[in-house]
Write a protein that holds these residues in place. Structure first.
Motif, PDB file in Angstrom:
ATOM      1  N   ALA A 218       0.857  -1.231  -0.120  1.00  0.00           N
ATOM      2  CA  ALA A 218       0.133  -0.147  -0.017  1.00  0.00           C
ATOM      3  C   ALA A 218       0.854   1.224  -0.009  1.00  0.00           C
ATOM      4  O   ALA A 218       0.616   2.234  -0.657  1.00  0.00           O
ATOM      5  CB  ALA A 218      -1.051  -0.059   0.887  1.00  0.00           C
ATOM      6  N   GLN A 219       1.847   1.409   0.712  1.00  0.00           N
ATOM      7  CA  GLN A 219       2.855   2.394   0.847  1.00  0.00           C
ATOM      8  C   GLN A 219       3.445   2.522  -0.442  1.00  0.00           C
ATOM      9  O   GLN A 219       3.651   3.764  -1.011  1.00  0.00           O
ATOM     10  CB  GLN A 219       3.720   2.286   2.017  1.00  0.00           C
ATOM     11  CG  GLN A 219       3.268   2.321   3.305  1.00  0.00           C
ATOM     12  CD  GLN A 219       4.249   1.908   4.434  1.00  0.00           C
ATOM     13  OE1 GLN A 219       5.353   1.607   4.004  1.00  0.00           O
ATOM     14  NE2 GLN A 219       4.269   2.288   5.666  1.00  0.00           N
ATOM     15  N   SER A 220       3.902   1.581  -1.232  1.00  0.00           N
ATOM     16  CA  SER A 220       4.389   1.700  -2.374  1.00  0.00           C
ATOM     17  C   SER A 220       3.626   2.143  -3.512  1.00  0.00           C
ATOM     18  O   SER A 220       3.999   2.985  -4.359  1.00  0.00           O
ATOM     19  CB  SER A 220       5.114   0.163  -2.942  1.00  0.00           C
ATOM     20  OG  SER A 220       6.033  -0.365  -2.138  1.00  0.00           O
ATOM     21  N   LEU A 221       2.507   1.597  -3.515  1.00  0.00           N
ATOM     22  CA  LEU A 221       1.236   2.069  -4.307  1.00  0.00           C
ATOM     23  C   LEU A 221       0.995   3.807  -4.108  1.00  0.00           C
ATOM     24  O   LEU A 221       0.954   4.372  -5.272  1.00  0.00           O
ATOM     25  CB  LEU A 221      -0.089   1.375  -4.118  1.00  0.00           C
ATOM     26  CG  LEU A 221      -1.115   1.573  -5.188  1.00  0.00           C
ATOM     27  CD1 LEU A 221      -0.780   1.563  -6.691  1.00  0.00           C
ATOM     28  CD2 LEU A 221      -2.352   0.848  -5.057  1.00  0.00           C
ATOM     29  N   SER A 222       0.852   4.083  -3.000  1.00  0.00           N
ATOM     30  CA  SER A 222       0.756   5.348  -2.400  1.00  0.00           C
ATOM     31  C   SER A 222       1.815   6.224  -3.001  1.00  0.00           C
ATOM     32  O   SER A 222       1.546   7.389  -3.687  1.00  0.00           O
ATOM     33  CB  SER A 222       0.522   5.610  -1.102  1.00  0.00           C
ATOM     34  OG  SER A 222       0.354   7.012  -0.785  1.00  0.00           O
ATOM     35  N   ARG A 223       3.093   5.668  -3.006  1.00  0.00           N
ATOM     36  CA  ARG A 223       4.218   6.476  -3.428  1.00  0.00           C
ATOM     37  C   ARG A 223       4.188   6.750  -4.811  1.00  0.00           C
ATOM     38  O   ARG A 223       4.377   7.701  -5.600  1.00  0.00           O
ATOM     39  CB  ARG A 223       5.422   5.770  -2.857  1.00  0.00           C
ATOM     40  CG  ARG A 223       6.626   6.959  -2.837  1.00  0.00           C
ATOM     41  CD  ARG A 223       7.888   6.332  -2.268  1.00  0.00           C
ATOM     42  NE  ARG A 223       7.748   4.597  -1.776  1.00  0.00           N
ATOM     43  CZ  ARG A 223       8.545   3.939  -1.298  1.00  0.00           C
ATOM     44  NH1 ARG A 223       9.896   4.448  -1.609  1.00  0.00           N
ATOM     45  NH2 ARG A 223       8.378   2.778  -0.727  1.00  0.00           N
ATOM     46  N   ALA A 224       4.126   5.719  -5.592  1.00  0.00           N
ATOM     47  CA  ALA A 224       3.924   5.659  -7.132  1.00  0.00           C
ATOM     48  C   ALA A 224       3.033   6.468  -7.681  1.00  0.00           C
ATOM     49  O   ALA A 224       3.138   7.360  -8.725  1.00  0.00           O
ATOM     50  CB  ALA A 224       3.785   4.174  -7.500  1.00  0.00           C
ATOM     51  N   THR A 225       1.499   6.379  -7.006  1.00  0.00           N
ATOM     52  CA  THR A 225       0.597   7.408  -7.418  1.00  0.00           C
ATOM     53  C   THR A 225       0.941   8.805  -7.172  1.00  0.00           C
ATOM     54  O   THR A 225       0.673   9.575  -8.111  1.00  0.00           O
ATOM     55  CB  THR A 225      -0.648   6.656  -6.665  1.00  0.00           C
ATOM     56  OG1 THR A 225      -0.976   5.557  -6.929  1.00  0.00           O
ATOM     57  CG2 THR A 225      -1.927   7.534  -7.108  1.00  0.00           C
ATOM     58  N   THR A 226       1.192   9.150  -6.099  1.00  0.00           N
ATOM     59  CA  THR A 226       1.470  10.456  -5.787  1.00  0.00           C
ATOM     60  C   THR A 226       2.767  11.041  -6.662  1.00  0.00           C
ATOM     61  O   THR A 226       2.558  12.114  -7.083  1.00  0.00           O
ATOM     62  CB  THR A 226       1.976  10.677  -4.350  1.00  0.00           C
ATOM     63  OG1 THR A 226       1.077  10.121  -3.365  1.00  0.00           O
ATOM     64  CG2 THR A 226       2.080  12.355  -3.861  1.00  0.00           C
ATOM     65  N   ALA A 227       3.684  10.353  -6.911  1.00  0.00           N
ATOM     66  CA  ALA A 227       4.840  10.632  -7.688  1.00  0.00           C
ATOM     67  C   ALA A 227       4.330  10.861  -9.084  1.00  0.00           C
ATOM     68  O   ALA A 227       4.669  11.904  -9.977  1.00  0.00           O
ATOM     69  CB  ALA A 227       5.974   9.586  -7.460  1.00  0.00           C
ATOM     70  N   THR A 228       3.450   9.801  -9.502  1.00  0.00           N
ATOM     71  CA  THR A 228       3.085   9.914 -10.954  1.00  0.00           C
ATOM     72  C   THR A 228       2.443  11.346 -11.337  1.00  0.00           C
ATOM     73  O   THR A 228       2.348  12.146 -12.138  1.00  0.00           O
ATOM     74  CB  THR A 228       2.244   8.858 -11.299  1.00  0.00           C
ATOM     75  OG1 THR A 228       3.329   7.800 -11.424  1.00  0.00           O
ATOM     76  CG2 THR A 228       1.875   8.859 -12.962  1.00  0.00           C
ATOM     77  N   PHE A 229       1.201  11.726 -10.333  1.00  0.00           N
ATOM     78  CA  PHE A 229       0.473  12.832 -10.456  1.00  0.00           C
ATOM     79  C   PHE A 229       1.310  14.099 -10.330  1.00  0.00           C
ATOM     80  O   PHE A 229       0.999  15.074 -11.431  1.00  0.00           O
ATOM     81  CB  PHE A 229      -0.764  12.714  -9.426  1.00  0.00           C
ATOM     82  CG  PHE A 229      -1.737  12.060  -9.836  1.00  0.00           C
ATOM     83  CD1 PHE A 229      -2.704  12.731 -10.881  1.00  0.00           C
ATOM     84  CD2 PHE A 229      -1.998  10.921  -9.663  1.00  0.00           C
ATOM     85  CE1 PHE A 229      -4.106  11.953 -11.384  1.00  0.00           C
ATOM     86  CE2 PHE A 229      -3.188   9.899 -10.012  1.00  0.00           C
ATOM     87  CZ  PHE A 229      -4.229  10.805 -10.852  1.00  0.00           C
TER      88      PHE A 229
ATOM     89  N   CYS B  51       1.903   2.014 -12.869  1.00  0.00           N
ATOM     90  CA  CYS B  51       2.230   0.455 -12.791  1.00  0.00           C
ATOM     91  C   CYS B  51       3.661   0.167 -12.998  1.00  0.00           C
ATOM     92  O   CYS B  51       4.304  -0.337 -12.192  1.00  0.00           O
ATOM     93  CB  CYS B  51       1.590  -0.228 -14.064  1.00  0.00           C
ATOM     94  SG  CYS B  51       1.552  -2.013 -13.931  1.00  0.00           S
ATOM     95  N   GLY B  52       4.194   1.122 -13.771  1.00  0.00           N
ATOM     96  CA  GLY B  52       5.751   0.855 -14.192  1.00  0.00           C
ATOM     97  C   GLY B  52       6.623   1.268 -12.946  1.00  0.00           C
ATOM     98  O   GLY B  52       7.489   0.713 -12.629  1.00  0.00           O
ATOM     99  N   HIS B  53       5.970   2.225 -12.167  1.00  0.00           N
ATOM    100  CA  HIS B  53       6.753   2.739 -10.834  1.00  0.00           C
ATOM    101  C   HIS B  53       6.413   1.680  -9.819  1.00  0.00           C
ATOM    102  O   HIS B  53       7.302   1.554  -8.937  1.00  0.00           O
ATOM    103  CB  HIS B  53       6.176   4.063 -10.443  1.00  0.00           C
ATOM    104  CG  HIS B  53       7.008   5.180 -11.262  1.00  0.00           C
ATOM    105  ND1 HIS B  53       6.038   6.088 -11.911  1.00  0.00           N
ATOM    106  CD2 HIS B  53       8.275   5.510 -11.466  1.00  0.00           C
ATOM    107  CE1 HIS B  53       7.077   6.928 -12.460  1.00  0.00           C
ATOM    108  NE2 HIS B  53       8.256   6.386 -12.180  1.00  0.00           N
ATOM    109  N   VAL B  54       5.398   1.024  -9.652  1.00  0.00           N
ATOM    110  CA  VAL B  54       4.889   0.370  -8.320  1.00  0.00           C
ATOM    111  C   VAL B  54       5.472  -1.131  -8.673  1.00  0.00           C
ATOM    112  O   VAL B  54       6.122  -1.701  -7.482  1.00  0.00           O
ATOM    113  CB  VAL B  54       3.383   0.509  -8.261  1.00  0.00           C
ATOM    114  CG1 VAL B  54       2.810  -0.559  -9.196  1.00  0.00           C
ATOM    115  CG2 VAL B  54       3.342  -0.141  -6.552  1.00  0.00           C
TER     116      VAL B  54
END
Length: 160
Positions: A6-17, A94-97
């Motif tokens: 969940a932390q990894s997905l949060s980090r990837a989502t935030t960074a992408t936006f 997806c590519g980040h997480v």
């Protein structure tokens, strides 16, 4: 759901936006953001050491800002460009997480993003998310959901 996933997905989502769409997502949603519908979605299937799907659903109201910022335009009113921009957001998240959860040395194959106009995606009995993240974006919101298919053989994609 693993807190690391969940932390990894949060980090990837935030960074992408932030980096791709030049928008600053908020982890604490305002009442307006929380009430905004998730009425468009994109899914990205992946396979490799893990097999699964990343789904990004968003409020249609934020798509013009995403597309405009990604294209460097003042305003994007073209619906196909807005959908493509959301698809690219899904692809990049997806590519980040995946390297964050599987390891930077792992190789994955990502399918082309598939747009779901209503924001409703086909649901299968075995589909239980490994992680879910919601962020407030401008006057709407976005949700990233990561599915990892248990028992799926590496190298074979699951049907959408």
């Amino acid at each position: 759901m693993s807190s690391t996933t969940a932390q990894s997905l949060s980090r990837a989502t935030t960074a992408t936006f932030e980096e791709l769409a030049l928008l600053f997502p908020e982890t604490e949603l305002s009442p307006e953001q929380a009430a905004a519908p998730l009425d468009v979605g994109v899914s990205v299937e992946f396979r490799g050491p893990l097999t699964g799907r990343l789904v990004v659903r968003a409020s249609q109201t934020i798509l013009p800002a995403i597309a405009a910022n990604m294209l460097g335009e003042e305003e994007s009113k073209q619906l196909p460009l807005q959908r493509d921009a959301l698809g690219e957001i899904g692809n990049v998240i997806c590519g980040h997480v995946l390297p964050l959860i599987a390891g930077a040395d792992k190789i994955f194959n990502l399918a082309a993003p598939v747009i779901h106009e209503s924001g409703v995606l086909p649901q299968r009995d075995r589909d239980r998310p490994a992680a879910v993240v919601q962020v407030g974006v401008e006057d709407g919101r976005a949700e990233a959901v990561l599915y990892i298919f248990a028992g799926a053989a590496a190298g074979t994609a699951s049907a959408a």
